[in-house]
Scaffold this motif. Structure first.
Motif, PDB file in Angstrom:
ATOM      1  N   GLU A   1       0.829  -1.211   0.000  1.00  0.00           N
ATOM      2  CA  GLU A   1       0.000   0.000   0.000  1.00  0.00           C
ATOM      3  C   GLU A   1       0.860   1.256   0.000  1.00  0.00           C
ATOM      4  O   GLU A   1       0.588   2.210  -0.735  1.00  0.00           O
ATOM      5  CB  GLU A   1      -0.919   0.003   1.226  1.00  0.00           C
ATOM      6  N   ARG A   2       1.893   1.281   0.837  1.00  0.00           N
ATOM      7  CA  ARG A   2       2.805   2.431   0.869  1.00  0.00           C
ATOM      8  C   ARG A   2       3.530   2.579  -0.463  1.00  0.00           C
ATOM      9  O   ARG A   2       3.710   3.698  -0.961  1.00  0.00           O
ATOM     10  CB  ARG A   2       3.805   2.254   2.025  1.00  0.00           C
ATOM     11  N   LEU A   3       3.949   1.463  -1.047  1.00  0.00           N
ATOM     12  CA  LEU A   3       4.652   1.491  -2.331  1.00  0.00           C
ATOM     13  C   LEU A   3       3.767   2.091  -3.412  1.00  0.00           C
ATOM     14  O   LEU A   3       4.210   2.938  -4.205  1.00  0.00           O
ATOM     15  CB  LEU A   3       5.083   0.078  -2.727  1.00  0.00           C
ATOM     16  N   ARG A   4       2.499   1.694  -3.452  1.00  0.00           N
ATOM     17  CA  ARG A   4       1.573   2.235  -4.450  1.00  0.00           C
ATOM     18  C   ARG A   4       1.372   3.731  -4.241  1.00  0.00           C
ATOM     19  O   ARG A   4       1.407   4.524  -5.198  1.00  0.00           O
ATOM     20  CB  ARG A   4       0.231   1.511  -4.362  1.00  0.00           C
ATOM     21  N   ALA A   5       1.177   4.130  -2.987  1.00  0.00           N
ATOM     22  CA  ALA A   5       0.916   5.540  -2.696  1.00  0.00           C
ATOM     23  C   ALA A   5       2.108   6.419  -3.061  1.00  0.00           C
ATOM     24  O   ALA A   5       1.951   7.484  -3.668  1.00  0.00           O
ATOM     25  CB  ALA A   5       0.560   5.709  -1.218  1.00  0.00           C
ATOM     26  N   THR A   6       3.324   5.992  -2.692  1.00  0.00           N
ATOM     27  CA  THR A   6       4.501   6.806  -2.994  1.00  0.00           C
ATOM     28  C   THR A   6       4.824   6.805  -4.483  1.00  0.00           C
ATOM     29  O   THR A   6       5.403   7.759  -4.999  1.00  0.00           O
ATOM     30  CB  THR A   6       5.716   6.333  -2.184  1.00  0.00           C
ATOM     31  N   SER A   7       4.439   5.734  -5.197  1.00  0.00           N
ATOM     32  CA  SER A   7       4.608   5.722  -6.651  1.00  0.00           C
ATOM     33  C   SER A   7       3.720   6.778  -7.297  1.00  0.00           C
ATOM     34  O   SER A   7       4.148   7.510  -8.192  1.00  0.00           O
ATOM     35  CB  SER A   7       4.282   4.337  -7.207  1.00  0.00           C
ATOM     36  N   VAL A   8       2.474   6.851  -6.837  1.00  0.00           N
ATOM     37  CA  VAL A   8       1.554   7.873  -7.363  1.00  0.00           C
ATOM     38  C   VAL A   8       2.042   9.268  -6.972  1.00  0.00           C
ATOM     39  O   VAL A   8       1.990  10.206  -7.774  1.00  0.00           O
ATOM     40  CB  VAL A   8       0.123   7.622  -6.850  1.00  0.00           C
ATOM     41  N   TRP A   9       2.535   9.400  -5.730  1.00  0.00           N
ATOM     42  CA  TRP A   9       3.074  10.700  -5.300  1.00  0.00           C
ATOM     43  C   TRP A   9       4.250  11.102  -6.189  1.00  0.00           C
ATOM     44  O   TRP A   9       4.345  12.259  -6.616  1.00  0.00           O
ATOM     45  CB  TRP A   9       3.524  10.613  -3.846  1.00  0.00           C
ATOM     46  N   GLY A  10       5.153  10.171  -6.472  1.00  0.00           N
ATOM     47  CA  GLY A  10       6.274  10.473  -7.353  1.00  0.00           C
ATOM     48  C   GLY A  10       5.815  10.862  -8.745  1.00  0.00           C
ATOM     49  O   GLY A  10       6.367  11.775  -9.370  1.00  0.00           O
ATOM     50  N   ALA A  11       4.776  10.175  -9.247  1.00  0.00           N
ATOM     51  CA  ALA A  11       4.233  10.509 -10.563  1.00  0.00           C
ATOM     52  C   ALA A  11       3.633  11.910 -10.562  1.00  0.00           C
ATOM     53  O   ALA A  11       3.700  12.631 -11.568  1.00  0.00           O
ATOM     54  CB  ALA A  11       3.190   9.477 -10.971  1.00  0.00           C
ATOM     55  N   SER A  12       3.047  12.320  -9.431  1.00  0.00           N
ATOM     56  CA  SER A  12       2.432  13.651  -9.385  1.00  0.00           C
ATOM     57  C   SER A  12       3.475  14.762  -9.493  1.00  0.00           C
ATOM     58  O   SER A  12       3.171  15.854  -9.972  1.00  0.00           O
ATOM     59  CB  SER A  12       1.623  13.807  -8.087  1.00  0.00           C
ATOM     60  N   VAL A  13       4.710  14.478  -9.056  1.00  0.00           N
ATOM     61  CA  VAL A  13       5.793  15.448  -9.227  1.00  0.00           C
ATOM     62  C   VAL A  13       6.040  15.689 -10.715  1.00  0.00           C
ATOM     63  O   VAL A  13       6.096  16.832 -11.185  1.00  0.00           O
ATOM     64  CB  VAL A  13       7.075  14.969  -8.525  1.00  0.00           C
ATOM     65  N   GLY A  14       6.188  14.591 -11.471  1.00  0.00           N
ATOM     66  CA  GLY A  14       6.387  14.723 -12.910  1.00  0.00           C
ATOM     67  C   GLY A  14       5.183  15.336 -13.597  1.00  0.00           C
ATOM     68  O   GLY A  14       5.313  16.146 -14.528  1.00  0.00           O
ATOM     69  N   LEU A  15       3.985  14.951 -13.153  1.00  0.00           N
ATOM     70  CA  LEU A  15       2.765  15.494 -13.748  1.00  0.00           C
ATOM     71  C   LEU A  15       2.690  17.006 -13.554  1.00  0.00           C
ATOM     72  O   LEU A  15       2.285  17.746 -14.464  1.00  0.00           O
ATOM     73  CB  LEU A  15       1.547  14.825 -13.114  1.00  0.00           C
ATOM     74  N   GLY A  16       3.104  17.478 -12.391  1.00  0.00           N
ATOM     75  CA  GLY A  16       3.082  18.910 -12.138  1.00  0.00           C
ATOM     76  C   GLY A  16       4.054  19.667 -13.023  1.00  0.00           C
ATOM     77  O   GLY A  16       3.737  20.749 -13.531  1.00  0.00           O
TER      78      GLY A  16
END
Length: 471
Positions: A144-159
């Motif tokens: 669960e933590r791995l999935r959440a931090t992966s999405v968080w990391g993707a949001s950096v690139g998305l921004g």
């Protein structure tokens, strides 16, 4: 002197109107929004500077003023969020981001614009530090933590990609003001969503916030980034004064932290390989890749004579690839933990940076875009990995502090990297392309040295302060 605070214990629900099962959406959107605001003036600096009548020094401040707010307040925001409540600090950060954007949108001269960018940086600091900590509170170690931090990391690139695209889409009239109004509205709209979907959390035990240390740290970081910004166009008296004051404040911070029972940043963490690797990785990524990427739009517009859409291509390629690879991290069968993966993917970033070497006036724009795809592949993995390591290598009660320290390193590195790349690119060689090539090699060297230093820490092993593993 210290300020004693009795925080509330973490809880899954607050009142009857909070759906704490979905914090990932507002946290990812808030993180992306901060990165949108960070890259906007990078893409629009020619139009912004011309409209505001900004000279060379003012241009440097326009580019770096948000970094001043970020570097100065990231660790402080994390410490305050752990003590007073992470959601509360996150919401205040959103409001600050909106207020700063409005100040930028209405600015008629550089001083108000720079002030608005610093306010945006302070608000963004709370969003970045406390958003990641809110995810750590909701998602336990493991898949669960791995999935959440992966999405968080993707949001950096998305921004980053979103900021470049937004600036190009709104390129009418003066060419830059509408994007600030859009980000202000977006930040305000996220406030009720955050209050509904993100549960309040804080340290479960009594916290002591070292007020003198906090003040000295904020002053030292702010003055240090200000000195770097002021010195971009040459070392003058203000640069020297700012630099000396920064050193005095940071020295005072070091003295205070050795004398207090509850330091802002526990010195024991610096002996922890995973914490060191995550912090150093963020510093190197900021100094190397963000420094290069920040100069690229100006390079395309001034060197190739292209417009804003073309100038946005390298950033979109870099960030877009990063979004994909961040999301793919959770699919990697071997767990990415510790210093070695950080060093490995910094090598991927260095390979992309090296591919930009050799540019000339006859080069196609794609000659610059494709290397950014390679660098983006490594950056995306690092965004997810560094975020997870930052909170996995500290005790749960200090999650926001860990996130704040990690992001402080990234944006302090970015401030140094932007200054270094700009200085080398505009002073080395006979033209802008020759200067770029020298600056690219310097950036590659920085990234390789950082990767090698981090790899050396992998020879030492330690258990995370929580005693858990991401496996």
């Amino acid at each position: 002197m210290s300020l004693e605070i009795k925080p509330s214990a973490p809880r899954a629900h607050v009142g009857n109107h909070v759906d704490a099962s979905r914090p990932l959406v507002p946290v990812a959107l808030g993180t992306a929004l901060v990165l949108v605001t960070y890259v906007t003036p990078i893409a629009t600096i020619p139009a912004t500077a011309a409209d505001l009548g900004a000279g060379p020094v003012a241009r440097a401040w326009i580019l770096s003023s948000m970094s001043v707010g970020l570097a100065g307040l990231l660790l402080a925001s994390g410490v305050i969020g752990d003590a007073l409540g992470r959601r509360r600090a996150y919401v205040v950060g959103l409001v600050g981001t909106a207020v700063g954007a409005v100040l930028c949108a209405v600015a008629a001269e550089p001083l108000l614009f720079v002030a608005g960018r610093i306010v945006q940086g302070g608000g963004g600091a709370a969003v970045l530090a406390c958003g990641l900590a809110a995810l750590a509170h909701r998602y336990p170690l493991g898949p669960e933590r791995l999935r959440a931090t992966s999405v968080w990391g993707a949001s950096v690139g998305l921004g980053i990609a979103g900021g470049a695209v937004l600036a190009a889409l709104l390129d009418f009239g003066s060419g830059w003001r509408p994007s600030y109004w859009v980000t202000a509205v977006a930040a305000i709209l996220l406030v009720p969503v955050t209050r509904r979907w993100v549960a309040e959390s804080a340290a479960a035990v009594k916290q002591r916030v070292d007020l003198p240390g906090l003040i000295l740290l904020v002053a030292g970081m702010t003055l240090a980034v200000s000195a770097l910004t002021q010195g971009r166009n040459g070392i003058d008296a203000p640069t020297v004064v700012l630099g000396v004051l920064a050193m005095l404040a940071l020295a005072g911070f070091g003295i205070v932290e050795r004398r207090v029972a509850a330091p802002l940043l526990d010195p024991a963490l610096l002996a922890h390989p995973r914490f060191r690797a995550a912090t150093a990785g963020s510093l190197v990524l900021g100094a190397g890749m963000i420094g290069m990427a920040s100069f690229t739009p100006a390079m395309v517009q001034l060197g190739y004579g292209e417009g804003l859409w073309a100038a946005s291509l390298p950033a979109v390629a870099w960030a877009g690839t990063g979004v994909v690879t961040s999301l793919l991290v959770r699919r990697i069968p071997h767990p990415l933990e510790g210093p070695r993966p950080v060093a490995l993917f910094l090598l991927v970033v260095a390979a992309g940076q090296l591919l930009t070497w050799g540019l000339s006036a006859d080069s196609s724009l794609w000659r610059l875009v494709l290397p950014f795809v390679v660098a983006g592949a490594g950056t995306g993995v690092l965004n997810a990995l560094l975020g997870r390591e930052a909170i996995a290598s500290v005790p749960p009660d200090r999650a926001a502090m860990g996130s704040g320290a990690n992001n402080t390193a990234r944006y302090l590195g970015a401030a140094c990297g932007i200054t270094l790349f700009l200085t080398v690119a505009t002073h080395a060689g006979d033209d802008l392309f020759a200067g770029w090539n020298v600056a690219a090699l310097v950036t590659v060297a920085l990234t390789l040295i950082g990767a090698a230093a981090i790899a050396l820490t992998s020879r030492r092993t330690a258990v995370t302060p929580t005693g858990d593993s991401e496996r």
